[in-house]
Design an enzyme around this catalytic site. Structure first.
Site, PDB file in Angstrom:
ATOM      1  N   GLU A   1       3.183  18.444   8.539  1.00 32.86           N
ATOM      2  CA  GLU A   1       1.950  17.680   8.323  1.00 32.86           C
ATOM      3  C   GLU A   1       1.058  17.818   9.550  1.00 32.86           C
ATOM      4  O   GLU A   1       1.070  16.963  10.433  1.00 32.86           O
ATOM      5  CB  GLU A   1       2.261  16.187   8.083  1.00 32.86           C
ATOM      6  CG  GLU A   1       3.013  15.899   6.814  1.00 32.86           C
ATOM      7  CD  GLU A   1       2.961  14.419   6.426  1.00 32.86           C
ATOM      8  OE1 GLU A   1       2.438  13.599   7.222  1.00 32.86           O
ATOM      9  OE2 GLU A   1       3.441  14.084   5.333  1.00 32.86           O
TER      10      GLU A   1
ATOM     11  N   GLU B   1       0.830  -1.214   0.000  1.00 36.17           N
ATOM     12  CA  GLU B   1       0.000   0.000   0.000  1.00 36.17           C
ATOM     13  C   GLU B   1       0.862   1.261   0.000  1.00 36.17           C
ATOM     14  O   GLU B   1       0.566   2.221  -0.715  1.00 36.17           O
ATOM     15  CB  GLU B   1      -0.943  -0.002   1.212  1.00 36.17           C
ATOM     16  CG  GLU B   1      -2.127  -0.940   1.034  1.00 36.17           C
ATOM     17  CD  GLU B   1      -2.876  -1.235   2.339  1.00 36.17           C
ATOM     18  OE1 GLU B   1      -3.978  -1.777   2.258  1.00 36.17           O
ATOM     19  OE2 GLU B   1      -2.343  -0.938   3.432  1.00 36.17           O
TER      20      GLU B   1
ATOM     21  N   SER C   1       7.892   4.332   6.305  1.00 35.53           N
ATOM     22  CA  SER C   1       6.724   5.110   6.723  1.00 35.53           C
ATOM     23  C   SER C   1       6.240   4.671   8.086  1.00 35.53           C
ATOM     24  O   SER C   1       6.093   3.479   8.359  1.00 35.53           O
ATOM     25  CB  SER C   1       5.582   4.939   5.714  1.00 35.53           C
ATOM     26  OG  SER C   1       4.386   5.500   6.253  1.00 35.53           O
TER      27      SER C   1
ATOM     28  N   TRP D   1      -1.800  17.120  10.072  1.00 34.35           N
ATOM     29  CA  TRP D   1      -2.838  16.078  10.150  1.00 34.35           C
ATOM     30  C   TRP D   1      -2.292  14.729  10.616  1.00 34.35           C
ATOM     31  O   TRP D   1      -3.046  13.802  10.857  1.00 34.35           O
ATOM     32  CB  TRP D   1      -3.472  15.890   8.764  1.00 34.35           C
ATOM     33  CG  TRP D   1      -2.436  15.533   7.734  1.00 34.35           C
ATOM     34  CD1 TRP D   1      -1.952  14.273   7.474  1.00 34.35           C
ATOM     35  CD2 TRP D   1      -1.721  16.421   6.875  1.00 34.35           C
ATOM     36  NE1 TRP D   1      -0.973  14.344   6.514  1.00 34.35           N
ATOM     37  CE2 TRP D   1      -0.809  15.645   6.122  1.00 34.35           C
ATOM     38  CE3 TRP D   1      -1.763  17.806   6.664  1.00 34.35           C
ATOM     39  CZ2 TRP D   1       0.044  16.206   5.166  1.00 34.35           C
ATOM     40  CZ3 TRP D   1      -0.908  18.357   5.724  1.00 34.35           C
ATOM     41  CH2 TRP D   1      -0.012  17.571   4.981  1.00 34.35           C
TER      42      TRP D   1
ATOM     43  N   ASP E   1      -3.492   9.584  10.072  1.00 35.75           N
ATOM     44  CA  ASP E   1      -3.807  10.864   9.444  1.00 35.75           C
ATOM     45  C   ASP E   1      -5.270  11.144   9.738  1.00 35.75           C
ATOM     46  O   ASP E   1      -6.130  10.300   9.464  1.00 35.75           O
ATOM     47  CB  ASP E   1      -3.614  10.810   7.924  1.00 35.75           C
ATOM     48  CG  ASP E   1      -2.158  10.623   7.527  1.00 35.75           C
ATOM     49  OD1 ASP E   1      -1.277  10.914   8.352  1.00 35.75           O
ATOM     50  OD2 ASP E   1      -1.924  10.190   6.385  1.00 35.75           O
TER      51      ASP E   1
END
Ligand SMILES: [Zn+2]
Length: 194
Positions: free
Chosen positions: A157, A71, A98, A159, A107
């Site tokens: 970021e 993904e 990640s 979020w 997120d």
């Protein structure tokens, strides 16, 4: 059966790729209305408690939680194609590097008719401000704050939140430290963040 041997302080970035990935039985949906957005059990529980504490009634929604290697690779490839290299390097972590692959990152976005999957809207005001205010009490940090881009290697970021647990989140918040800095500090004192 619930396993709780996950390293909640794990540091994942371009220099520190993830070596161990969570098994499916370590993950659960954050909210039942969003069965595809998963987090590790303890992180998911803490996020639900936090959303409840601030009285969230669906204004804040989970946009992206756990991602498999495949993904993350697809998000990287698609973003590269659609938005170019500069944007991708700024906002998408390299596959294998990640935090979303740990099950400890989430997120969150405002519940709008159109949601940007890579950069969801997460303002500072109202319930969103309340979330930021209370996040550390529940073990969450804003992982890629503005002003720390050179340290984290990722653009700001607002979020993206990461579960590190209590009291680490509060210590980091009080000291204005991102996880890279906190890990370095703990390692210097033999705290052992790897
Ligand atoms: Zn994220």
């Amino acid at each position: 059966m619930e396993r709780s041997d996950w390293n909640y302080l794990i540091l994942v970035n371009r220099e520190n790729p993830l070596r161990r990935f969570p098994d499916a039985d370590m993950l659960e949906p954050v909210l039942e209305e969003y069965p595809d957005v998963l987090m590790e059990h303890r992180a998911a529980r803490a996020l639900r408690a936090l959303l409840e504490a601030i009285g969230n009634r669906g204004e804040i929604i989970p946009v992206s939680g756990f991602r498999t290697q495949a993904e993350q690779q697809k998000i990287w490839d698609d973003t590269l194609l659609e938005r170019g290299e500069e944007f991708t390097r700024k906002f998408v972590a390299y596959p294998g590097c990640s935090e979303h692959q740990t099950g400890l990152a989430i997120d969150l976005g405002a519940n709008l008719p159109e949601i940007d999957f890579i950069c969801p809207e997460f303002p500072d005001t109202g319930i969103f401000g309340k979330f930021r205010e209370k996040a550390a009490d529940f073990g969450f940090i804003e992982r890629y704050p503005k002003g720390k881009e050179a340290v984290t290697g990722i653009g700001a970021e607002p979020w993206h939140f990461r579960y590190v647990g209590v009291p680490h989140a509060a210590v980091m918040k009080a000291g204005g430290l991102v996880l890279e800095e906190y890990a370095e500090e703990r390692n210097a004192f033999g705290g052992g963040v790897k």
